[in-house]
Design a protein around this motif. Structure first.
Motif, PDB file in Angstrom:
ATOM      1  N   LYS A  88     -32.110  43.034  -7.927  1.00 56.56           N
ATOM      2  CA  LYS A  88     -31.643  42.716  -9.268  1.00 56.56           C
ATOM      3  C   LYS A  88     -30.551  43.689  -9.671  1.00 56.56           C
ATOM      4  O   LYS A  88     -30.557  44.845  -9.270  1.00 56.56           O
ATOM      5  CB  LYS A  88     -32.786  42.705 -10.278  1.00 56.56           C
ATOM      6  CG  LYS A  88     -33.481  44.024 -10.479  1.00 56.56           C
ATOM      7  CD  LYS A  88     -34.630  43.842 -11.474  1.00 56.56           C
ATOM      8  CE  LYS A  88     -35.260  45.188 -11.777  1.00 56.56           C
ATOM      9  NZ  LYS A  88     -36.312  45.078 -12.785  1.00 56.56           N
ATOM     10  N   VAL A 100     -26.324  43.458 -15.935  1.00 53.76           N
ATOM     11  CA  VAL A 100     -25.019  43.014 -16.415  1.00 53.76           C
ATOM     12  C   VAL A 100     -24.788  43.693 -17.759  1.00 53.76           C
ATOM     13  O   VAL A 100     -25.680  43.720 -18.604  1.00 53.76           O
ATOM     14  CB  VAL A 100     -24.991  41.484 -16.594  1.00 53.76           C
ATOM     15  CG1 VAL A 100     -23.656  41.029 -17.168  1.00 53.76           C
ATOM     16  CG2 VAL A 100     -25.298  40.787 -15.277  1.00 53.76           C
ATOM     17  N   ALA A 144     -28.343  41.269 -19.471  1.00 46.90           N
ATOM     18  CA  ALA A 144     -28.719  40.240 -18.501  1.00 46.90           C
ATOM     19  C   ALA A 144     -29.035  40.916 -17.179  1.00 46.90           C
ATOM     20  O   ALA A 144     -28.640  42.066 -16.941  1.00 46.90           O
ATOM     21  CB  ALA A 144     -27.599  39.225 -18.321  1.00 46.90           C
ATOM     22  N   LYS A 176     -28.831  39.871 -12.967  1.00 44.08           N
ATOM     23  CA  LYS A 176     -28.500  38.937 -11.888  1.00 44.08           C
ATOM     24  C   LYS A 176     -29.516  39.142 -10.771  1.00 44.08           C
ATOM     25  O   LYS A 176     -29.780  40.283 -10.379  1.00 44.08           O
ATOM     26  CB  LYS A 176     -27.096  39.210 -11.340  1.00 44.08           C
ATOM     27  CG  LYS A 176     -26.011  38.918 -12.323  1.00 44.08           C
ATOM     28  CD  LYS A 176     -24.606  38.875 -11.757  1.00 44.08           C
ATOM     29  CE  LYS A 176     -24.196  39.903 -10.770  1.00 44.08           C
ATOM     30  NZ  LYS A 176     -22.766  39.858 -10.425  1.00 44.08           N
ATOM     31  N   VAL A 187     -28.731  34.203 -13.331  1.00 46.79           N
ATOM     32  CA  VAL A 187     -28.505  35.206 -14.372  1.00 46.79           C
ATOM     33  C   VAL A 187     -29.513  34.937 -15.480  1.00 46.79           C
ATOM     34  O   VAL A 187     -29.597  33.813 -15.995  1.00 46.79           O
ATOM     35  CB  VAL A 187     -27.084  35.137 -14.951  1.00 46.79           C
ATOM     36  CG1 VAL A 187     -26.896  36.189 -16.030  1.00 46.79           C
ATOM     37  CG2 VAL A 187     -26.053  35.298 -13.855  1.00 46.79           C
ATOM     38  N   CYS A 241     -30.397  35.984 -19.137  1.00 44.91           N
ATOM     39  CA  CYS A 241     -29.844  36.656 -20.319  1.00 44.91           C
ATOM     40  C   CYS A 241     -30.934  36.966 -21.324  1.00 44.91           C
ATOM     41  O   CYS A 241     -31.733  36.100 -21.672  1.00 44.91           O
ATOM     42  CB  CYS A 241     -28.795  35.780 -20.988  1.00 44.91           C
ATOM     43  SG  CYS A 241     -27.295  35.576 -20.019  1.00 44.91           S
ATOM     44  N   LEU A 264     -22.344  36.101 -19.778  1.00 42.01           N
ATOM     45  CA  LEU A 264     -22.293  35.248 -18.585  1.00 42.01           C
ATOM     46  C   LEU A 264     -20.995  35.452 -17.812  1.00 42.01           C
ATOM     47  O   LEU A 264     -20.999  35.509 -16.581  1.00 42.01           O
ATOM     48  CB  LEU A 264     -22.476  33.784 -18.974  1.00 42.01           C
ATOM     49  CG  LEU A 264     -23.866  33.412 -19.482  1.00 42.01           C
ATOM     50  CD1 LEU A 264     -23.859  32.009 -20.085  1.00 42.01           C
ATOM     51  CD2 LEU A 264     -24.908  33.526 -18.373  1.00 42.01           C
ATOM     52  N   ALA A 319     -21.128  38.443 -15.787  1.00 39.03           N
ATOM     53  CA  ALA A 319     -22.006  38.234 -14.627  1.00 39.03           C
ATOM     54  C   ALA A 319     -21.345  37.378 -13.554  1.00 39.03           C
ATOM     55  O   ALA A 319     -21.837  37.302 -12.431  1.00 39.03           O
ATOM     56  CB  ALA A 319     -23.309  37.573 -15.082  1.00 39.03           C
ATOM     57  N   THR A 371     -20.335  33.949 -14.238  1.00 36.42           N
ATOM     58  CA  THR A 371     -20.656  32.544 -14.454  1.00 36.42           C
ATOM     59  C   THR A 371     -20.235  32.149 -15.869  1.00 36.42           C
ATOM     60  O   THR A 371     -19.434  32.838 -16.489  1.00 36.42           O
ATOM     61  CB  THR A 371     -22.157  32.273 -14.161  1.00 36.42           C
ATOM     62  OG1 THR A 371     -22.381  30.856 -14.140  1.00 36.42           O
ATOM     63  CG2 THR A 371     -23.073  32.961 -15.142  1.00 36.42           C
ATOM     64  N   THR A 394     -30.883  31.113 -19.105  1.00 31.89           N
ATOM     65  CA  THR A 394     -30.847  31.366 -17.675  1.00 31.89           C
ATOM     66  C   THR A 394     -29.731  30.495 -17.094  1.00 31.89           C
ATOM     67  O   THR A 394     -29.629  29.310 -17.432  1.00 31.89           O
ATOM     68  CB  THR A 394     -32.183  30.982 -17.006  1.00 31.89           C
ATOM     69  OG1 THR A 394     -33.243  31.719 -17.636  1.00 31.89           O
ATOM     70  CG2 THR A 394     -32.170  31.291 -15.520  1.00 31.89           C
ATOM     71  N   LEU A 439     -25.386  31.293 -10.823  1.00 26.07           N
ATOM     72  CA  LEU A 439     -24.119  31.966 -10.520  1.00 26.07           C
ATOM     73  C   LEU A 439     -23.178  30.999  -9.823  1.00 26.07           C
ATOM     74  O   LEU A 439     -23.588  30.041  -9.223  1.00 26.07           O
ATOM     75  CB  LEU A 439     -24.363  33.186  -9.621  1.00 26.07           C
ATOM     76  CG  LEU A 439     -24.941  34.395 -10.338  1.00 26.07           C
ATOM     77  CD1 LEU A 439     -25.377  35.444  -9.341  1.00 26.07           C
ATOM     78  CD2 LEU A 439     -23.904  34.971 -11.297  1.00 26.07           C
TER      79      LEU A 439
END
Length: 128
Positions: free
Chosen positions: A4, A7, A22, A24, A29, A31, A64, A67, A69, A125, A128
């Motif tokens: 893990k 982020v 968040a 990953k 991901v 959040c 996001l 991360a 995405t 959620t 990615l």
């Protein structure tokens, strides 16, 4: 054992020391819940629940992006509101951000209270 990675972005409110914005892990991901805080001022957005919902989704979009995405890849959303009377108003703001099919799975529940005295909190959620 899954790996893990935290982020963190300055484009969303800083998390408390007890959680991450968040995580990953394994192509996903996760959040943390966001409330309608402006990351520039650290203050709760004034106005309507729709104003706070929009700020939450802007913040979530920034997390996001950090991360790797976007909201387009969200698969599950959990919405917490302090009154079901606000269900429709939250949906009006929500649909401005989630516009492509398939729409994410979603749960919305009314809760007694939320952090900082707000009326809405959202977590998600994403792939990615």
């Amino acid at each position: 054992m899954p790996v893990k990675e935290a982020v963190l972005t300055a484009d969303a409110p800083a998390p408390l020391p007890v959680f991450s914005q968040a995580i990953k892990s394994n192509g996903m991901v996760y959040c943390s819940g966001q409330v309608g805080v402006d990351p520039k001022t650290g203050e709760m957005v004034q106005g309507t629940i729709q104003d706070r919902t929009r700020q939450i989704l802007k913040n979530m979009s920034a997390v996001l992006a950090a991360a790797g995405t976007s909201l387009d890849n969200v698969v599950k959303v959990n919405v917490f509101i302090t009154s079901m009377d606000n269900f429709g108003a939250v949906n009006e703001a929500y649909k401005e951000f989630f516009t492509s099919d398939p729409m994410p799975c979603r749960t919305c529940v009314a809760v007694y209270q939320l952090p900082r005295g707000t009326d809405v909190e959202i977590e998600c959620t994403a792939a990615l």
